[in-house]
Design a protein around this motif. Structure first.
Motif, PDB file in Angstrom:
ATOM      1  N   SER A 123       0.831  -1.208   0.000  1.00  0.00           N
ATOM      2  CA  SER A 123       0.000   0.000   0.000  1.00  0.00           C
ATOM      3  C   SER A 123       0.863   1.254   0.000  1.00  0.00           C
ATOM      4  O   SER A 123       0.456   2.303  -0.519  1.00  0.00           O
ATOM      5  CB  SER A 123      -0.926   0.009   1.217  1.00  0.00           C
ATOM      6  OG  SER A 123      -0.188  -0.040   2.421  1.00  0.00           O
ATOM      7  N   ARG A 126       1.878   1.772  -3.596  1.00  0.00           N
ATOM      8  CA  ARG A 126       0.679   2.070  -4.385  1.00  0.00           C
ATOM      9  C   ARG A 126       0.245   3.512  -4.173  1.00  0.00           C
ATOM     10  O   ARG A 126      -0.108   4.222  -5.120  1.00  0.00           O
ATOM     11  CB  ARG A 126      -0.459   1.111  -4.001  1.00  0.00           C
ATOM     12  CG  ARG A 126      -1.634   1.173  -4.973  1.00  0.00           C
ATOM     13  CD  ARG A 126      -2.823   0.372  -4.477  1.00  0.00           C
ATOM     14  NE  ARG A 126      -3.830   0.246  -5.508  1.00  0.00           N
ATOM     15  CZ  ARG A 126      -4.650   1.227  -5.870  1.00  0.00           C
ATOM     16  NH1 ARG A 126      -4.568   2.399  -5.269  1.00  0.00           N
ATOM     17  NH2 ARG A 126      -5.538   1.037  -6.831  1.00  0.00           N
ATOM     18  N   GLN A 127       0.233   3.946  -2.920  1.00  0.00           N
ATOM     19  CA  GLN A 127      -0.148   5.329  -2.639  1.00  0.00           C
ATOM     20  C   GLN A 127       0.841   6.305  -3.257  1.00  0.00           C
ATOM     21  O   GLN A 127       0.447   7.338  -3.817  1.00  0.00           O
ATOM     22  CB  GLN A 127      -0.242   5.553  -1.129  1.00  0.00           C
ATOM     23  CG  GLN A 127      -0.527   7.005  -0.739  1.00  0.00           C
ATOM     24  CD  GLN A 127      -1.792   7.524  -1.371  1.00  0.00           C
ATOM     25  OE1 GLN A 127      -2.760   6.773  -1.504  1.00  0.00           O
ATOM     26  NE2 GLN A 127      -1.804   8.789  -1.748  1.00  0.00           N
ATOM     27  N   ALA A 130       0.116   6.500  -6.985  1.00  0.00           N
ATOM     28  CA  ALA A 130      -1.119   7.224  -7.292  1.00  0.00           C
ATOM     29  C   ALA A 130      -0.926   8.720  -7.140  1.00  0.00           C
ATOM     30  O   ALA A 130      -1.337   9.511  -8.006  1.00  0.00           O
ATOM     31  CB  ALA A 130      -2.245   6.726  -6.389  1.00  0.00           C
ATOM     32  N   THR A 131      -0.296   9.139  -6.055  1.00  0.00           N
ATOM     33  CA  THR A 131      -0.084  10.569  -5.822  1.00  0.00           C
ATOM     34  C   THR A 131       0.859  11.166  -6.861  1.00  0.00           C
ATOM     35  O   THR A 131       0.611  12.245  -7.411  1.00  0.00           O
ATOM     36  CB  THR A 131       0.484  10.793  -4.411  1.00  0.00           C
ATOM     37  OG1 THR A 131      -0.423  10.249  -3.447  1.00  0.00           O
ATOM     38  CG2 THR A 131       0.687  12.271  -4.135  1.00  0.00           C
ATOM     39  N   SER A 133       1.623  10.037  -9.926  1.00  0.00           N
ATOM     40  CA  SER A 133       1.075  10.049 -11.287  1.00  0.00           C
ATOM     41  C   SER A 133       0.094  11.196 -11.464  1.00  0.00           C
ATOM     42  O   SER A 133       0.063  11.843 -12.522  1.00  0.00           O
ATOM     43  CB  SER A 133       0.397   8.714 -11.603  1.00  0.00           C
ATOM     44  OG  SER A 133      -0.715   8.493 -10.767  1.00  0.00           O
ATOM     45  N   ASP A 134      -0.703  11.481 -10.421  1.00  0.00           N
ATOM     46  CA  ASP A 134      -1.632  12.609 -10.518  1.00  0.00           C
ATOM     47  C   ASP A 134      -0.872  13.920 -10.687  1.00  0.00           C
ATOM     48  O   ASP A 134      -1.265  14.784 -11.473  1.00  0.00           O
ATOM     49  CB  ASP A 134      -2.501  12.675  -9.262  1.00  0.00           C
ATOM     50  CG  ASP A 134      -3.524  11.553  -9.199  1.00  0.00           C
ATOM     51  OD1 ASP A 134      -3.739  10.900 -10.246  1.00  0.00           O
ATOM     52  OD2 ASP A 134      -4.088  11.316  -8.120  1.00  0.00           O
ATOM     53  N   ARG A 155       0.567   4.557 -13.537  1.00  0.00           N
ATOM     54  CA  ARG A 155      -0.778   3.967 -13.537  1.00  0.00           C
ATOM     55  C   ARG A 155      -0.711   2.492 -13.943  1.00  0.00           C
ATOM     56  O   ARG A 155      -1.461   1.654 -13.408  1.00  0.00           O
ATOM     57  CB  ARG A 155      -1.701   4.752 -14.468  1.00  0.00           C
ATOM     58  CG  ARG A 155      -2.088   6.131 -13.910  1.00  0.00           C
ATOM     59  CD  ARG A 155      -3.211   6.738 -14.709  1.00  0.00           C
ATOM     60  NE  ARG A 155      -2.777   7.145 -16.038  1.00  0.00           N
ATOM     61  CZ  ARG A 155      -2.318   8.348 -16.342  1.00  0.00           C
ATOM     62  NH1 ARG A 155      -2.214   9.280 -15.399  1.00  0.00           N
ATOM     63  NH2 ARG A 155      -1.956   8.644 -17.572  1.00  0.00           N
ATOM     64  N   ILE A 158       0.278   0.593 -10.887  1.00  0.00           N
ATOM     65  CA  ILE A 158      -0.844   0.382  -9.982  1.00  0.00           C
ATOM     66  C   ILE A 158      -1.711  -0.771 -10.481  1.00  0.00           C
ATOM     67  O   ILE A 158      -2.143  -1.633  -9.699  1.00  0.00           O
ATOM     68  CB  ILE A 158      -1.671   1.666  -9.839  1.00  0.00           C
ATOM     69  CG1 ILE A 158      -0.839   2.754  -9.140  1.00  0.00           C
ATOM     70  CG2 ILE A 158      -2.964   1.413  -9.077  1.00  0.00           C
ATOM     71  CD1 ILE A 158      -1.487   4.120  -9.131  1.00  0.00           C
ATOM     72  N   ASP A 162      -2.515  -4.309  -8.614  1.00  0.00           N
ATOM     73  CA  ASP A 162      -3.883  -4.724  -8.307  1.00  0.00           C
ATOM     74  C   ASP A 162      -4.296  -6.013  -9.008  1.00  0.00           C
ATOM     75  O   ASP A 162      -5.292  -6.630  -8.627  1.00  0.00           O
ATOM     76  CB  ASP A 162      -4.864  -3.610  -8.691  1.00  0.00           C
ATOM     77  CG  ASP A 162      -4.698  -2.373  -7.814  1.00  0.00           C
ATOM     78  OD1 ASP A 162      -4.057  -2.480  -6.752  1.00  0.00           O
ATOM     79  OD2 ASP A 162      -5.210  -1.302  -8.187  1.00  0.00           O
ATOM     80  N   THR A 230      -5.435   5.690  -0.881  1.00  0.00           N
ATOM     81  CA  THR A 230      -6.023   4.493  -1.465  1.00  0.00           C
ATOM     82  C   THR A 230      -5.193   3.292  -1.056  1.00  0.00           C
ATOM     83  O   THR A 230      -4.029   3.404  -0.708  1.00  0.00           O
ATOM     84  CB  THR A 230      -6.063   4.591  -2.999  1.00  0.00           C
ATOM     85  OG1 THR A 230      -4.723   4.822  -3.482  1.00  0.00           O
ATOM     86  CG2 THR A 230      -6.936   5.732  -3.450  1.00  0.00           C
TER      87      THR A 230
END
Length: 428
Positions: A123, A126-127, A130-131, A133-134, A155, A158, A162, A230
């Protein structure tokens, strides 16, 4: 193992190293694998290939977009291991421009417990992906397309986390244990060992909520920005924690401050997120000695925490929490090698709800000391968490936005060059 006997990772494990060694023998210029395991980027997925201290040119995705992505400093790491000869070739070409920072000796270092621990902490990566890539997707300018490609790679990472990576890693666990791929119908090891049900402590804790002799002790001040995360099975619209795994402390990771003013001064010259706030961590007196022992046993330098919690006899009253803050809830933490872990980053939430009936708010915090005491005792009775001694801790928040004097450097607009009179005739 011959290349002709390749099977996808969903069916077994295919060793990419024979193919890699053949390609390196045929094309020696590809042999740029000089990375060191001790410098390995923590974001690499387990497997034989990994990025360590690569360059920051961010060119590996030109040849290996299916395998390589970049971290915050532009260094390359491997987010998907190759599972056929064509992918090995792509990855080798992608690693060439890493200037010796990649390596292919992961099989010599990964262990079954090590892979399971990486998966347990997934996690965190992954977090981060995500942060990051945004943020990359919002960048403009002349390198917009490059940033968008880097964001797409994260992405893809991620999506791999998953779905698909768990099958690969289960087969890789078998390979590490047996040094051969599993045969058809042969069971592969589990990534997550079955939880041993811990005994549920009594509703009344063994120690009073506030023991005689004093309230929870001030451990130190820190700055962070609560944010939605997330990858955790817990309501967390504004997750707030002193844990190093889930949120970044500002201005850099690991920052503890002796006073609020020290924290505010340290953050005054950096660009802060809008939600950044000042917090204090409070530790019950009967747990302070255990935290001090953990810090000293890990041989890390935590001058603020030690100064507040390891006070010699006769040193005078313990420091008091500054005025103006409000206690927002309790969490359960454990210290290991300079890092504070949380019960939330150890996948304990669902079990704790089931076994203890605990509830958390949108910040992921417990409402009072009593459930935090029970949860800490329950976590300490398990054998599937970080090797730490869990303890309850309270958080205090100052809701005033932190002022920053940070001024971004904006390049001056180009000065237009006047058109000379004779140049007008060239436009006709």
């Amino acid at each position: 193992m011959k290349e002709s006997s390749f099977r996808s990772s969903a069916d077994g494990y295919w060793d990419p190293l024979p193919t890699a060694r053949r390609l390196l023998a045929e094309q020696p210029f590809l042999d740029q694998f000089e990375g060191l395991w001790r410098e390995r980027n923590w974001r690499n997925v387990p497997g034989p290939f990994y990025g360590a201290r690569t360059d920051t040119l961010e060119m590996g995705r030109q040849d290996a977009p299916f395998h390589i992505v970049y971290d915050d400093d532009g260094r390359e790491f491997v987010y998907r291991q190759p599972t056929d000869p064509a992918q090995v070739r792509d990855l080798l070409y992608g690693c060439v421009i890493g200037h010796g920072g990649h390596a292919m000796d992961g099989d010599d270092h990964w262990t079954v417990p090590g892979v399971r621990e990486w998966w347990h902490d997934r996690s965190r990566v992954r977090q981060w992906a995500a942060t990051t890539s945004d943020g990359l997707a919002r960048l403009g300018g002349r390198y917009r397309e490059h940033h968008r490609d880097a964001a797409q790679g994260l992405r893809d990472y991620i999506a791999h986390l998953d779905g698909g990576l768990d099958d690969y890693l289960r087969a890789y666990l078998f390979w590490l244990a047996e040094r051969r791929p599993p045969r058809p119908g042969e069971a592969r090891p589990d990534l997550v060992l079955p939880h041993r049900r811990a005994p549920v402590p009594p509703a009344t804790p063994a120690v009073p909520a506030v023991p005689a002799g004093g309230a929870p002790l001030l451990a130190g001040y820190f700055v962070t920005a609560p944010e939605p995360l997330t990858g955790l099975d817990v309501p967390h619209e504004r997750l707030t924690t002193a844990c190093d795994c889930l949120l970044d402390r500002l201005p850099v990771d690991g920052c503890w401050f002796d006073t609020p003013q020290e924290a505010l001064d340290a953050c005054a010259t950096i660009q802060l997120p809008a939600g950044a706030r000042l917090f204090a961590l409070l530790v019950p007196p009967e747990h302070a000695d255990g935290l001090v022992r953990a810090i000293r046993a890990s041989a890390v330098y935590e001058p603020v925490l030690l100064a507040h919690l390891d006070r010699p006899a006769g040193a005078g009253p313990a420091p008091e929490v500054a005025s103006g803050g409000r206690r927002i809830g309790w969490e359960v933490l454990g210290h290991e090698d300079g890092i504070l872990h949380s019960w939330l980053c150890n996948d304990l939430y669902q079990d704790a709800v089931r076994d203890l009936g605990v509830t958390t708010d949108e910040r992921g915090l417990l409402p009072s000391r009593e459930p935090a005491d029970r949860l800490a005792a329950w976590a300490n009775a398990r054998d599937d968490t970080k090797p730490v001694t869990w303890f309850p801790a309270a958080l205090v928040e100052w809701d005033t936005p932190i002022e920053s004097r940070f001024v971004p450097i904006v390049p001056a607009p180009p000065v237009p060059t006047p058109i000379r009179w004779w140049e007008r005739f060239l436009e006709l």
